[in-house]
Scaffold this active site. Structure first.
Site: not given
Ligand code: NDP
Ligand code: 8X3
Length: 260
Positions: A146, A159
């Site tokens: 991220s 985070y």
């Molecule tokens: P979502 O919340 O849409 O997806 C997160 C996914 O992670 C879900 O499929 C969830 O599935 C899974 N997950 C969470 N906790 C667990 C667990 N304990 N065990 C197994 N699976 C888990 O968010 P994003 O798609 O945005 O996030 C995906 C990744 O990208 C994350 O690592 C996030 O930190 C990162 N990210 C996101 C950004 C954003 O702005 N959206 C920017 C930068 C990075 P379920 O709940 O079914 O377990």
């Molecule tokens: C998710 C993007 O800027 O909310 O990793 O941390 S931010």
């Protein structure tokens, strides 16, 4: 030629779901995991309609034994056994993760900290370690970092620390796996509209919606295309690190919002 296999964590929504669909369209077979089985099955069915063979297994990545068992189960369903001369796992998208809460660290909650550190750091490690024995020279791992792993911002403390750990681990894994010919990449998105903020703000939809108001955020498909690009480089090329931001976001601190 047979379709290559990729395992995607966090495939029930957001980046993971979009990556599954993108890779299915591009000729990959898929192993999908997250905790919500019904959501995984729905994603899997759409990917099957796109021609992919798909197996799913739901478990909580914070549980190391469940991760080990889940990976072994998926590998056996797919017939992946490179140590016995069989096919290998060619891609791992280590994507599952979350933020929980946003505020000063001295007001932070133990449970929020545990969820972030146990999922984003230890869960990512458990999954990577469980998958490596099924990978061979030419396989690739993609870790979801991220912008929060490059910069810190107010209220982001734990985070941001967890994503800085992903940044460090991606570099370390690349070193540890170089002699085995396994490439390790990191993708670092900025603000993307997925379920991320709904989870961070614990279901407060108004707070989640406000994050993305006044500018065009990234969408999951933007990151899915980056995952696909990283996984499809020729064998001698490894994209080490990719930072992808909305045009309106110049850094973790500079977001150009236009009031509506
Ligand atoms: P979502 O919340 O849409 O997806 C997160 C996914 O992670 C879900 O499929 C969830 O599935 C899974 N997950 C969470 N906790 C667990 C667990 N304990 N065990 C197994 N699976 C888990 O968010 P994003 O798609 O945005 O996030 C995906 C990744 O990208 C994350 O690592 C996030 O930190 C990162 N990210 C996101 C950004 C954003 O702005 N959206 C920017 C930068 C990075 P379920 O709940 O079914 O377990
Ligand atoms: C998710 C993007 O800027 O909310 O990793 O941390 S931010």
């Amino acid at each position: 030629m047979s379709r290559p296999w990729v395992l995607i964590s966090g495939a029930s929504s957001g980046f993971g779901e979009a990556s599954a669909l993108q890779l299915a369209r591009e000729g990959w077979n898929l192993l999908l995991t997250s905790r919500r089985e019904a959501r995984l099955e729905a994603v899997a069915n759409t990917c099957r309609e796109l021609g992919a063979e798909v197996h799913v297994a739901a478990w909580d990545m914070r549980e190391r034994q469940d991760t080990l068992k889940g990976v072994e189960h998926l590998m056996s369903r797919a017939g992946i056994a490179p140590s016995q001369g069989g096919t290998a796992l060619e891609g791992l998208v280590n994507n599952a993760g979350l933020a929980v809460g946003k505020g000063p660290f001295d007001e932070g909650l133990d449970d929020d900290w545990d969820r972030m550190i146990d999922t984003n750091v230890k869960g990512l490690l458990f999954l990577a370690r469980a998958c490596v024995p099924f990978m061979t020279a030419g396989s690739r791992m993609v870790n979801m970092g991220s912008i929060a792993g490059k910069q810190v911002y107010p209220g982001g403390n734990v985070y941001c620390a967890s994503k800085h750990a992903v940044d460090a681990l991606s570099q370390a894994m690349r070193i540890d796996l170089v002699e085995r010919g396994i490439g390790v990449s990191q993708i670092c998105p900025g603000a993307a509209e997925t379920e991320f903020s709904n989870v961070r703000f614990k279901g407060d939809e108004a707070a989640a919606d406000a994050v993305y108001r006044g500018f065009d955020p990234l969408v999951a498909q933007d990151i899915a295309e980056a995952v696909s690009f990283v996984l499809s480089r020729p064998p001698h090329v490894c994209i080490n690190d990719m930072v992808i931001m909305p045009t309106a976001q110049a850094s973790a601190h500079h977001l150009h919002k236009v009031p509506s």
